[in-house]
Design a protein around this motif. Sequence first.
Motif, short mmCIF file in Angstrom:
data_model
loop_
_atom_site.label_atom_id
_atom_site.label_comp_id
_atom_site.label_asym_id
_atom_site.label_seq_id
_atom_site.Cartn_x
_atom_site.Cartn_y
_atom_site.Cartn_z
N THR A 121 0.67 -1.20 0.21
CA THR A 121 -0.05 -0.21 -0.05
C THR A 121 0.82 1.03 -0.29
O THR A 121 2.18 1.02 0.39
CB THR A 121 -1.43 -0.25 1.15
OG1 THR A 121 0.03 -0.29 2.84
CG2 THR A 121 -1.66 -1.32 1.52
N TYR A 122 -0.16 2.53 -0.56
CA TYR A 122 0.64 3.91 -0.23
C TYR A 122 -0.57 4.59 1.51
O TYR A 122 -1.65 4.50 1.18
CB TYR A 122 0.94 4.58 -1.40
CG TYR A 122 -0.17 4.87 -2.01
CD1 TYR A 122 -0.52 5.90 -2.26
CD2 TYR A 122 -0.46 3.25 -2.72
CE1 TYR A 122 -1.47 6.14 -2.69
CE2 TYR A 122 -1.31 4.60 -3.60
CZ TYR A 122 -2.63 5.22 -3.44
OH TYR A 122 -3.41 5.60 -4.69
N SER A 123 0.64 5.44 1.42
CA SER A 123 -0.52 6.08 1.94
C SER A 123 -0.75 7.71 1.31
O SER A 123 0.27 8.16 1.30
CB SER A 123 0.20 6.87 3.41
OG SER A 123 -0.54 7.52 4.50
N SER A 124 -1.99 8.19 1.43
CA SER A 124 -2.60 9.71 0.72
C SER A 124 -3.53 9.87 1.89
O SER A 124 -4.04 9.52 2.24
CB SER A 124 -2.70 9.25 -1.11
OG SER A 124 -3.83 8.73 -0.67
N ILE A 125 -3.44 11.39 1.08
CA ILE A 125 -4.57 12.40 1.85
C ILE A 125 -5.03 13.09 0.85
O ILE A 125 -4.74 13.95 -0.13
CB ILE A 125 -4.13 13.02 2.80
CG1 ILE A 125 -4.99 13.87 3.98
CG2 ILE A 125 -2.82 14.28 2.84
CD1 ILE A 125 -4.76 14.34 4.94
N GLU A 126 -6.90 13.34 0.92
CA GLU A 126 -6.99 14.67 0.08
C GLU A 126 -8.03 15.05 1.07
O GLU A 126 -8.65 14.75 1.76
CB GLU A 126 -8.33 13.81 -0.71
CG GLU A 126 -8.78 15.26 -1.56
CD GLU A 126 -10.02 14.56 -2.91
OE1 GLU A 126 -10.46 15.08 -3.36
OE2 GLU A 126 -9.45 13.18 -2.87
N ASP A 127 -7.74 16.95 1.45
CA ASP A 127 -7.99 17.58 2.18
C ASP A 127 -9.52 18.29 1.33
O ASP A 127 -9.99 17.41 0.74
CB ASP A 127 -6.74 18.58 2.83
CG ASP A 127 -7.14 19.32 1.80
OD1 ASP A 127 -7.76 19.41 0.58
OD2 ASP A 127 -5.68 20.67 2.04
N MET A 128 -9.81 18.92 2.78
CA MET A 128 -11.44 19.23 2.73
C MET A 128 -11.31 20.53 1.70
O MET A 128 -12.99 20.49 0.57
CB MET A 128 -12.13 19.82 3.82
CG MET A 128 -11.84 18.97 4.98
SD MET A 128 -12.89 19.24 6.43
CE MET A 128 -14.57 20.12 5.84
#
Length: 738
Positions: free
Chosen positions: A346-353
């Motif tokens: 896996t990889y770790s990612s983010i999409e903020d508001m």
Amino acid sequence: MQSGKSVFQPGQNCWVESKARFSTPLIDCGNYYKALHSSIVKAKHSIFIVGWDIDSRIRLLRGDDEVSSEAPSVISDLLKWKAEQNPDIKIYLLRWDSSLAFFAQREMWAKEVWEEKTPDNVQTELDDTIPMGGSQHQKIVVVDDELVFSGGMDVSTNRWDTRDHPVVSEERDGPDGEYGPLHDVQMVSSGPVVADFAQLVRWRWQRVADESPIDMREEARIDENAPLPDAWPEDFPPLFENVECALARTIPFMDEVEPAQEVRHMLLDLIGEAESVIYIENQFTTRQEIAEALNKQLKLKPNLSVIIVSSYEPKGKFECEAFWASRIEFKAILEKGIDPNRVKLTYSSIEDMQGRKAYKRIHSKVMTIDNKYLVIGSSNLSNRSMTLDTEIDTVIFGNSKDNRACIEQVRNDLLAEHTGRDIEAMPEIFNSRYPVEALMQGQIAHGYVLTEVRDEVFTEHSVKNVFRALSDPEEPLISVPTLDGAALPARNPRRRSIMILIGVTIIAILGGLMFWASQSIPWLSSDSINAFLEKSRGTYFALPTVLIVYVVGGVLFFPVTVLSLAVAAIFGPIWGPIYGIMGALMSSAIMFGIGKLSGNAGLRKIGGPKVAAVDEKLKRSGIVGVAAIRMLPVAPFSLVNLVAGISSIGIFQFLVGTFLGMFPPMIAKGLVGDSIAQIWKNPSVETISYLVGGIIMWGLMIWGSQKFARYYQARKESTGDAAQTSNSRKDEGEKCAA
């Protein structure tokens, strides 16, 4: 209470078996750099820093910590401050030498930079003993022989980040601008294991340095009841106490050193011990042998789960085709015949508001085996880390109930960060039937989440290629046959050798181009230029013609003196110098601009601190300095223009200095050039006298400019020293009054 026997076998899967009195992980560079700063401030006797990189520009503290600290934040300033504060302390910096592949990120003249910025009790060496294709990859700091930092972190560019990994951060600023979130793990330890690290760093130092480092201090704080050492960093309480550990190395064959593949054997043995959960976070996962071992253990242990966290996006073609293409194969081998609920890469990612996305770059090298073993080190799961680079991993054994609980805590803490959860939620996940699947479900929106990698979006599944051969080799790229029929690995080329080669190549290319131009371009000769200028005399195109000749001549490095004499001979002693100075100024401005663009593209870096010192002097002397250089024939006209553009001097100062330095000699050249023309047409005592007078005037102006420049510089420096002394006395007076 002991928990069985460890798998540690010195000489096979580890170098030494040891013990840490205290130990705690430092997660992400914000924490590591703060802890390192604290320990350096507390150091009393010695500091050893061994790294892939040690960058003098790195700020260890940020925000309120930086504002409130009495000690400097930038590491070079900090070590200088510490060395001057305690002249008896010895500081040793050992950095990997070869850096051509990382030109944009690393300090090119690292040794000279450190030597210029720090006093004599800070010693710097560049390690050039690694076989070609390999790198110095150990990351170790030993303080006072009582404390050690080790793991995956260097004091380098594009590393600093905090545990919340914001999508946008002004503090994440590198040579190429802002970089994305980056995750890494280091560990700080005390106790007997420090003596092993102290021995290792001294052995590494002695291999490259002329002088031996100071002797190792007798470690007193090694019993089970010893307190925290004096150098232990503030704000980072120990997690583990009295924990068994081992050190596993990768040492390539270099200069008749016995190679070691302890990391490789240790990881394979640890995987064979797993029964419940293997957690891995690693920058690169390409070693097929590791994938095969994981797959085998998954088939042997039906209740075993494997979760791997790595990076999402490759950086550049080499990384893509060497590591991401290989990760496709690694993943296929790992998952073959296994229930997908039990294993994920896996990889770790983010999409903020606000809809902004960020992918966390994983630089750490961590592995947990159930709650029995924790690995924090420098080794990637790659071919090179198992055989060709220098590596050091610390393996902690859960020898007690408390230490086993600490291993679980480290694993849960890391996975909570990557999945946007609270650490309190993790035990329930790991108690479920399929912990891997439970991790992937129910992740919080607008927080960090784990996603399965799909590397096919970046590259095709391909056979071995040149990128893999160069970037992830198992053996040295070049071996040199010896007299006894064996083969000795060739070293990585020294940085100095690389720079000399680059310089020679550039000079050869320029020389070849100039020779080609002189032979292939019919009009690039004194006769042709004279004829070209002669046609414009007495027309409206005289000045534009002169300007074109100077600009083209400047770009082609044509001698400016030849041009000036030609212009004076054709246009006379009055208009010749006027046209000539205008042409010289235009040519200077254009070449200055080219130099400025080249400097911003990286050429300023090649010059190193010596050129930086000259640049500083040029900047201080300003207009007078430029004028002096112009009057003295110390370098070709166009080369001076380029170098000035690369330097820090402003174009206004440069052009004014050029005018003041060139126009008086231009008048003298006008007399000489016109006299030559007159002698050619009508030789007489008068015309010869003008020629001799012009040459004498030219020489006197050069001599006078030297005298004036030295006088001006000496006066300016004496004035600056007087002002500094006055300010110092004023400060002392204010302190006394206070």
